[in-house]
Motif scaffolding. Structure first.
Motif, PDB file in Angstrom:
ATOM      1  N   VAL A  31       9.055  -4.770  43.452  1.00  0.00           N
ATOM      2  CA  VAL A  31       8.393  -5.764  44.127  1.00  0.00           C
ATOM      3  C   VAL A  31       8.416  -6.332  44.067  1.00  0.00           C
ATOM      4  O   VAL A  31       8.779  -7.429  42.562  1.00  0.00           O
ATOM      5  CB  VAL A  31       7.125  -5.188  44.107  1.00  0.00           C
ATOM      6  CG1 VAL A  31       6.335  -4.110  44.043  1.00  0.00           C
ATOM      7  CG2 VAL A  31       6.252  -5.369  42.950  1.00  0.00           C
ATOM      8  N   MET A  32       8.462  -7.238  44.926  1.00  0.00           N
ATOM      9  CA  MET A  32       8.469  -9.123  45.280  1.00  0.00           C
ATOM     10  C   MET A  32       6.885  -9.709  44.681  1.00  0.00           C
ATOM     11  O   MET A  32       6.275  -9.177  45.181  1.00  0.00           O
ATOM     12  CB  MET A  32       8.993  -9.570  46.240  1.00  0.00           C
ATOM     13  CG  MET A  32      10.535  -8.724  46.377  1.00  0.00           C
ATOM     14  SD  MET A  32      10.884  -9.197  48.478  1.00  0.00           S
ATOM     15  CE  MET A  32      11.785 -11.008  48.209  1.00  0.00           C
ATOM     16  N   SER A  33       7.313 -10.563  44.241  1.00  0.00           N
ATOM     17  CA  SER A  33       5.944 -11.604  43.416  1.00  0.00           C
ATOM     18  C   SER A  33       5.999 -12.596  44.768  1.00  0.00           C
ATOM     19  O   SER A  33       6.462 -12.635  45.771  1.00  0.00           O
ATOM     20  CB  SER A  33       5.896 -12.737  42.392  1.00  0.00           C
ATOM     21  OG  SER A  33       7.398 -13.296  42.611  1.00  0.00           O
ATOM     22  N   ILE A  72       8.272  -7.849  55.385  1.00  0.00           N
ATOM     23  CA  ILE A  72       6.859  -8.036  54.337  1.00  0.00           C
ATOM     24  C   ILE A  72       5.264  -8.648  54.529  1.00  0.00           C
ATOM     25  O   ILE A  72       4.422  -8.242  53.708  1.00  0.00           O
ATOM     26  CB  ILE A  72       7.655  -9.584  53.484  1.00  0.00           C
ATOM     27  CG1 ILE A  72       9.000  -9.002  52.619  1.00  0.00           C
ATOM     28  CG2 ILE A  72       6.390  -9.317  52.074  1.00  0.00           C
ATOM     29  CD1 ILE A  72       9.712 -10.486  52.362  1.00  0.00           C
ATOM     30  N   THR A 118       7.295  -4.156  49.025  1.00  0.00           N
ATOM     31  CA  THR A 118       5.912  -5.712  48.750  1.00  0.00           C
ATOM     32  C   THR A 118       5.221  -5.432  50.019  1.00  0.00           C
ATOM     33  O   THR A 118       3.516  -6.088  49.701  1.00  0.00           O
ATOM     34  CB  THR A 118       6.989  -6.790  48.962  1.00  0.00           C
ATOM     35  OG1 THR A 118       8.067  -6.421  48.165  1.00  0.00           O
ATOM     36  CG2 THR A 118       5.975  -8.098  48.806  1.00  0.00           C
TER      37      THR A 118
END
Length: 818
Positions: free
Chosen positions: A622-624, A647, A758
Motif C-alpha cells: 500500500v502507499m503511504s 485513492i 491504499t
C-alpha cells in the motif's frame, strides 16, 4: 426410466421425467391457456369462471402461473421460491400475480393456486393461467415455458390480429411433446365481421394443416355480449367432454407423455449402444468422424458470435432512423400543451420553474414511453433476427451431427427445432435537469412576473426543444444498450451452449471424457458465456495453461483427491504464488462440480482440496501518505483527478472510466455508479448494484474544473475519454500516463489494486467506520477488512502498547492501593 437416464448421463430428459411422475401421481388434468401476451388469456378464464378473478389490463399483466380449481372454501395458496406457502384472500390475488403489483416477480412467487366452491362442476380439472409469451418481461416468458411439461390439455390463445405467427406454431410443436390434446383459441373475434371471421378461421386452419396431418381444433371466442354461443360451442366440444371422461382423458395424456419420453430416451440409447460396440482404440477416430475436428466446433461458435457482433454494430443507426421522424411531432405536441398550462403557473417565477420542471418530466416520460410502445417491435427486430439466425445455425449443427451419426452408426440422433429466448428491455427513464443556469427563482419576490413572463415563456419553449432532442438521444442510447445486451446475452445463453455440448457429449457418453475434452466441450464454453470480460481473460488463460496442459490427457474418473492434492503441491513447489495456486484449486473444484451436475462423473473428489502452505505469498503493498502526495504531484491534470478518485474515493478503474457527465452532481460531491467498462465493453456495476460514492471537497473542486475545461457539455459525454470520445482503456491509462510518471520516482509498482488497498488502509488509519469504508468501495465489510485493509507496523505497535498498558496500569493502581 429415471434410473436408465441417470446411468447413461442423459440429463436432457430430467425435467420431462419429473413432469410425468407428478402427472401420474396427481391424476388431475390441467387445462392450460397459453400464448402471446395480450392474447386475452386471463380475460377468457374470467369469462369461463364467471367472475373477475384474474387481473387484466392493456399492458402485460400476468407475471406468475396461476392454477384455479375446486375447493371447499375460497382461498389462494401462494408458493414462493424459498419453499414457503402463504394463504391469501382472493381479493389480494393481483398483489402476487400481476406485473404492476409484483414487478419482475420481486416477491419470488413460483405459483399461485386458487380454490373456490364455484368450481364444483369442474372437479378433477384445473384451469391454468400463464404469463404471456414474447412479453417485454423475460421472466414472464420463462415462467410459462418452464411450466409446459405439466400441461394436460392445451388451449393456445391467438388474437385475430395477427391471427397466427411462427411463435404460435413453435409453441404448439413444443406442447405436442407433452400432450396429444391441443386446441387453438381464436380470441377477440368480435372485432371482425362475419365474413372476416370465416376468412381468418379458414386461414388459421390452413396454416395449421401445413404442419400437422391431424387437425388442430380452432375455437373462435369473444367475451362480448352477443357471442354467448361461442362459449357454449367450446364447452360442448371440449370442456364437457373432458369432464365427462376424466379417467380416459388422463390415461390418454399419460400414455402420450410416456411414449414421447421412451422415444426420446431410446434415441439417445441407440447412439450410445452403437458407439459402445466400437473398440476403445477406434472410438476417438469414430468421434472425430462424427463431430469433425475441434476447429469445426470452434467455427460454429465463432459464426454465432459474428452474427451477434455484426447486428450489434448497426443497432444505433437503426434506432436513430426510427426515432428521427418523431422529434418534430413530439415538440409540436409539447409546445401546444405548454401554451395551455403556462397561465396557471404565472403567480411567481419559483412556481413557474417548479411547475414546468415537474410537468416536463411527466410529459417526457409519457412521450418516451409511448414511443417505446409504438416502436417496440421494430426496436426488437434486431434481437428477433439474431435469435432466428442463431437458432438456424444451431439447428444446422444438430442436423449435420444427426446425419453423421446415421451415416457412421446406422442410427439417427433425435433432433428438435431449437428456439432461443431473448431478454427484452424495459422502457427508459428521462432527464430534465436544471431549468435555468442560475437559481433565478430565488429572486422571484424581486422580479414581477408581468415584466418577465414573456421571457420565461420563450425560455420554456426553447427548453422543450433542447430536452426533446436530449431525451430522444437518451432513448436511443438506452435502447441501444438493452438491445445489444439482449443480443450479447443471447450469444452467451446457457441453453445455446448446452445444445452444442449436448450433441458432443452424446457421442462420448460411452466412456468418461478426458480433462481436455470436458474443458473444451463443456466447462469453458459455458463459463466463457457467464464470466465478465475481465474474468474470462485471466481465467481462461490460467485454466488452459495449467490444468489443460498438465492434466488434459487424464480421464476425469482417474483423478482422485490424492492425485489432485499432489498436483497442487507440485504447482506450489514450482514457485507459483499462493494466489495462482488457490485459483487453480477453485478451478478444479468448479470443474468437477459441473461434471457431477452434468452426470459425467458420480463423485466430486475436490471437496477436501486445500491450498498448500508452501505456496509463496506475494506482498500486498500500500502507499503511504507521503507516497500518495508524491504520486499525485507527478502526473498531469486528468490523472491527478483519476488518482484522487481511486485513492481518496475508493473507486474501481472500470467505474472511473465509465463515468458520464450526467453521473456527476452539480458540485461534483457525489458520483452515481451506473455502469463499468473493460476494454471498451460496458457492463452493469459490480454485483449489479447502482450506488453513489462521495467525493472529498478538494477532489470535487479538481473534478469540476476538469469537466468545465476538458469535457463536452453533452450529458452523455464521458468524463475521462480518449481522442475518439470513448472511455480510455485501463491498461493504456495505467502504463502510458501513470506508471510512466511514477516509475522514475520509485513508484512503478503502483497499480489500481494498490490504490484500492491504499484507500482502505488510509481509512483504517483515520479510524473511518469499516462499514462506511466498505460501502464507499462497493463491497462487503469482510472483504474490506480481510483483503483490502493493510495495517502498518506503527498501527500494530500502538495496538500492542494499548494492550500492555491496559494490564500494567491496572496492576500499578492495585499495588498503590494496597
Amino acid at each position: 426410466m429415471q434410473q436408465v437416464c441417470g446411468e447413461h448421463g442423459i440429463t436432457t430428459l430430467d425435467d420431462f421425467i419429473e413432469s410425468c411422475r407428478l402427472f401420474a401421481v396427481e391424476k388431475t388434468i390441467n387445462i392450460a391457456v397459453l400464448g402471446r401476451f395480450k392474447a386475452g388469456k386471463s380475460t377468457f378464464l374470467n369469462h369461463i369462471l364467471g367472475r373477475p378473478l384474474l387481473p387484466v389490463g392493456v399492458i402485460p399483466v400476468t407475471s406468475v402461473v396461476t392454477e384455479i380449481q375446486w375447493g371447499p372454501r375460497e382461498r389462494a395458496v401462494v408458493q414462493f421460491t424459498d419453499g414457503r406457502e402463504e394463504e391469501s384472500d382472493l381479493a389480494l390475488l393481483p398483489k402476487f400475480t400481476s406485473e404492476s403489483q409484483n414487478p419482475g416477480n420481486a416477491l419470488g412467487v413460483t405459483l399461485v393456486r386458487v380454490e373456490f366452491p364455484g368450481m364444483e362442476r369442474y372437479r378433477g380439472i384445473r384451469f391454468v393461467d400463464t404469463p404471456g409469451l414474447e412479453s417485454v418481461f423475460e421472466h414472464n416468458t420463462d415462467a410459462s415455458l418452464d411450466w409446459l411439461p405439466n400441461v394436460g390439455l392445451a388451449l393456445v390463445a391467438v388474437g385475430v390480429d395477427p391471427p397466427l405467427s411462427q411463435h404460435d406454431i413453435s409453441l404448439i410443436r413444443k406442447l405436442s411433446r407433452y400432450t396429444p390434446n391441443i386446441s387453438l383459441l381464436l380470441t377477440k373475434v368480435d372485432t371482425l365481421s362475419g365474413d372476416e371471421r370465416i376468412q381468418v378461421q379458414d386461414f388459421v386452419q390452413r396454416q395449421l394443416g401445413r404442419y400437422w396431418k391431424e387437425a388442430v381444433p380452432v375455437f373462435p371466442y369473444s367475451v362480448k355480449p352477443g357471442f354467448e354461443h361461442l362459449r357454449a360451442e367450446l364447452d360442448a366440444s371440449l370442456i364437457s367432454q373432458v369432464r365427462a371422461g376424466l379417467g380416459d382423458q388422463w390415461a390418454i395424456i399419460l400414455a402420450h407423455k410416456l411414449e414421447s419420453l421412451v422415444s426420446e430416451c431410446a434415441g439417445f440409447l441407440g447412439v450410445a449402444l452403437k458407439a459402445a460396440e466400437v473398440a476403445d482404440s477406434e472410438r476417438d477416430a469414430l468421434r472425430r468422424k462424427i463431430l469433425g475436428d475441434k476447429e469445426s466446433l470452434a467455427d460454429t461458435r465463432l459464426a454465432l458470435k459474428l452474427i451477434v457482433r455484426h447486428a450489434a454494430g448497426g443497432t444505433r443507426t437503426g434506432l436513430e432512423a426510427l426515432l428521427r421522424p418523431e422529434e418534430s411531432p413530439v415538440k409540436q405536441r409539447l409546445h401546444a400543451a405548454l401554451r395551455e398550462e403556462l397561465p396557471h403557473w404565472m403567480r411567481s417565477l419559483a412556481l413557474a420553474t417548479d411547475s414546468f420542471e415537474e410537468w416536463m418530466r411527466v410529459q417526457l416520460r409519457n412521450e418516451m414511453a409511448e414511443l417505446s410502445v409504438k416502436h417496440h417491435r421494430q426496436f426488437l427486430a434486431p434481437v428477433a433476427s439474431v435469435s432466428r439466425q442463431l437458432s438456424q445455425t444451431l439447428q444446422d449443427f444438430r442436423n449435420r451431427l444427426s446425419d453423421r451419426v446415421l451415416e457412421t452408426l446406422g442410427v439417427p440422433l433425435r433432433t428438435t427445432e431449437m428456439e432461443l429466448r431473448t431478454e427484452e428491455p424495459k422502457s427508459p427513464d428521462v432527464r430534465v435537469g436544471k431549468i435555468f443556469d442560475r437559481n433565478w427563482e430565488l429572486l422571484s419576490w424581486l422580479i414581477p412576473m408581468f415584466l418577465v413572463g414573456g421571457l420565461v415563456e420563450r425560455h420554456f419553449h426553447a427548453k422543450i426543444d433542447s430536452l426533446v432532442f436530449t431525451n430522444l438521444s437518451r432513448l436511443v442510447s438506452q435502447w441501444e444498450e438493452v438491445v445489444n445486451s439482449a443480443m450479447f446475452s443471447l450469444e452467451k445463453r446457457q441453453e445455446f451452449m448446452r445444445e452444442i455440448n449436448g450433441g458432443v457429449r452424446t457421442i462420448s457418453a460411452t466412456r468418461p471424457p478426458t480433462v481436455a475434452e470436458f474443458l473444451e466441450e463443456v466447462y469453458l464454453p459455458f463459463y466463457l458465456g457467464k464470466w465478465k470480460e475481465s474474468t474470462a481473460g485471466t481465467s481462461e488463460n490460467r485454466i488452459r495453461h495449467h490444468i489443460g496442459k498438465d492434466l488434459g490427457c487424464q480421464r476425469l474418473t482417474n483423478l482422485t483427491l490424492a492425485k489432485l492434492q499432489q498436483y497442487l503441491e507440485k504447482k506450489a513447489a514450482s514457485g507459483l504464488s499462493f494466489s495462482v495456486v488457490d485459483h487453480l484449486r477453485w478451478d478444479l473444484s468448479s470443474m468437477f462440480e459441473m461434471a457431477v451436475s452434468e452426470k459425467v462423473i458420480t463423485v466430486n473428489p475436490t471437496a477436501s482440496l486445500y491450498t498448500p502452505k508452501t505456496a509463496k505469498r506475494n506482498e500486498s503493498p500500500v502507499m503511504s501518505a507521503d507516497q500518495v502526495e508524491l504520486a499525485i504531484g507527478a502526473v498531469e491534470d486528468r490523472e491527478k483527478v483519476i488518482l484522487r478518485l481511486a485513492i481518496f474515493a475508493g473507486m474501481r478503474p472500470g467505474e472511473l472510466l465509465a463515468i458520464k457527465r450526467e453521473d456527476v452532481n452539480v458540485d461534483a460531491s457525489v458520483i452515481k455508479i451506473r455502469q463499468r467498462v473493460y476494454r471498451g465493453k460496458f457492463a452493469s456495476p459490480k454485483n449489479g448494484l447502482v450506488r453513489e460514492v462521495a467525493v472529498p471537497p478538494s477532489t470535487a473542486t479538481l473534478l469540476r474544473q476538469w469537466m468545465e475545461t476538458a469535457v463536452e457539455s453533452n450529458p452523455e459525454s464521458f468524463v475521462f475519454a480518449g481522442e475518439t470520445g470513448q472511455p480510455l482503456w485501463r491498461s493504456s491509462l495505467l502504463e502510458d500516463y501513470i506508471k510512466a510518471r511514477l516509475a522514475p520516482l520509485g513508484l512503478g509498482w503502483v497499480n489500481f489494486q494498490v490504490m484500492r488497498r491504499t484507500h482502505a488502509s488510509l481509512g483504517h488509519q483515520a479510524k473511518v467506520d469499516p462499514k462506511v469504508s466498505a460501502d464507499q468501495r462497493g463491497h462487503g465489510i469482510g472483504v474490506a477488512i480481510d483483503v483490502y485493509t493493510k495495517s502498518t507496523m506503527k498501527d500494530r505497535a500502538s495496538a500492542v502498547k494499548r494492550i500492555e498498558n491496559s494490564v500494567v496500569r491496572k496492576s500499578h493502581k492495585a499495588a498503590r492501593g494496597s
